[in-house]
Design an enzyme around this catalytic site. Structure first.
Site, PDB file in Angstrom:
ATOM      1  N   GLU A  11       0.823  -1.216   0.000  1.00 51.53           N
ATOM      2  CA  GLU A  11       0.000   0.000   0.000  1.00 51.53           C
ATOM      3  C   GLU A  11       0.857   1.266   0.000  1.00 51.53           C
ATOM      4  O   GLU A  11       0.380   2.336  -0.359  1.00 51.53           O
ATOM      5  CB  GLU A  11      -0.922   0.017   1.234  1.00 51.53           C
ATOM      6  N   ASP A 208     -12.578  -4.781  -1.959  1.00 49.79           N
ATOM      7  CA  ASP A 208     -13.486  -5.938  -1.922  1.00 49.79           C
ATOM      8  C   ASP A 208     -14.778  -5.489  -1.263  1.00 49.79           C
ATOM      9  O   ASP A 208     -14.826  -4.406  -0.683  1.00 49.79           O
ATOM     10  CB  ASP A 208     -12.849  -7.089  -1.128  1.00 49.79           C
TER      11      ASP A 208
HETATM   12  N1  ADE Z   1      -9.370  -4.309   4.331  1.00 50.19           N
HETATM   13  C1  ADE Z   1      -9.660  -4.551   3.045  1.00 50.19           C
HETATM   14  N2  ADE Z   1     -10.709  -5.394   2.944  1.00 50.19           N
HETATM   15  C2  ADE Z   1     -11.080  -5.684   4.216  1.00 50.19           C
HETATM   16  C3  ADE Z   1     -12.099  -6.524   4.769  1.00 50.19           C
HETATM   17  N3  ADE Z   1     -12.923  -7.208   3.991  1.00 50.19           N
HETATM   18  N4  ADE Z   1     -12.171  -6.597   6.136  1.00 50.19           N
HETATM   19  C4  ADE Z   1     -11.319  -5.897   6.914  1.00 50.19           C
HETATM   20  N5  ADE Z   1     -10.347  -5.116   6.433  1.00 50.19           N
HETATM   21  C5  ADE Z   1     -10.232  -4.997   5.099  1.00 50.19           C
END
Ligand code: ADE
Length: 240
Positions: A11, A208
């Protein structure tokens, strides 16, 4: 001097590459890259994942480098169903979804601090939002089907949990109506900054949608797409 924090090396890599580092300070298992980005003095660090890692790293950053503000960039899972992968969420406030000291204190309230939601700096957040709005996805981002990412501002929830099921996301939405996205560090960094009186802003790119596909989507986004976003957001935060 502005402090820049991300949880994972992927990142922050594009930012560390683009800055000019005068010095690398190693302390407590972290590397603090001190130098300049454009004309602006910066210190960049990878905190690692989770609230403890983020809080200790932010504390050391403030104590050793005395930045005038702190910016965190990274990825998050979309919890609000309107969010799409590639959208950017600028936190206007953050909360620890896993903090629950009931019956001593109300759910989510930080004990003895008296608040649950930590407010981000409005001006710095607006600069991040403007940078996100200007972001033109390069080929590697378009390759993931992201052509017109949207920018959101609102509540971000943090906790020591990766959200990878619809059930977990539904429960979070129920516990925290209005929550946009979930990640694992922002509210910890926010608490440290709040308690030290240092302005902060937190930008998260949706990797996501916190469902059964989250782990796969997250890994792909981390590998292929997070660099250009991080650079654009950090550049937007710099300069007076
Ligand atoms: N960071 C990126 N995606 C995530 C998720 N699904 N849960 C927690 N932190 C995250």
């Amino acid at each position: 001097m502005i402090g820049i924090v991300s949880a994972m090396p992927e990142e922050l890599a594009a930012v560390v590459e683009a800055m000019h580092a005068d010095e690398v300070v190693e302390y407590g298992g972290r590397r603090y890259y001190r130098g300049h980005y454009g004309g602006e003095p910066v210190v960049c660090v990878v905190s690692r994942i989770g609230k403890v890692a983020a809080a200790t790293t932010a504390t050391i950053l403030l104590e050793r480098f005395s930045p005038r503000a702190l910016v965190m960039t990274g990825l998050a899972g979309g919890v609000d169903e309107r969010l799409a992968i590639g959208d950017v969420v600028i936190a206007d406030r953050l909360i620890q979804h896993d903090l629950d000291a009931r019956p001593l204190f109300p759910r989510h309230e930080i004990p003895l601090l008296g608040i649950a939601e930590l407010p981000a700096d409005p001006a710095l957040s607006t600069k991040l939002a403007a940078a996100a709005s200007r972001f033109a996805p390069p080929a590697e981002v378009v390759a993931l089907g992201i052509t017109a990412p949207r920018v959101w501002r609102g509540l971000v929830a943090s906790g020591d949990q990766f959200f990878g099921s619809v059930e977990a996301s539904n429960a979070l939405r129920e516990a925290l109506p209005g929550v946009l996205a979930v990640e694992m560090e922002g509210a910890a960094v926010a608490q440290v900054c709040y308690e030290h009186g240092v302005p902060f802003a937190i930008a998260r790119v949706i990797s996501d949608t916190a469902n059964h596909a989250a782990a796969v989507d997250f890994a792909r986004f981390l590998r292929d797409a997070c660099g250009p976003y991080a650079r654009a957001l950090v550049e937007g935060a710099l300069g007076s």
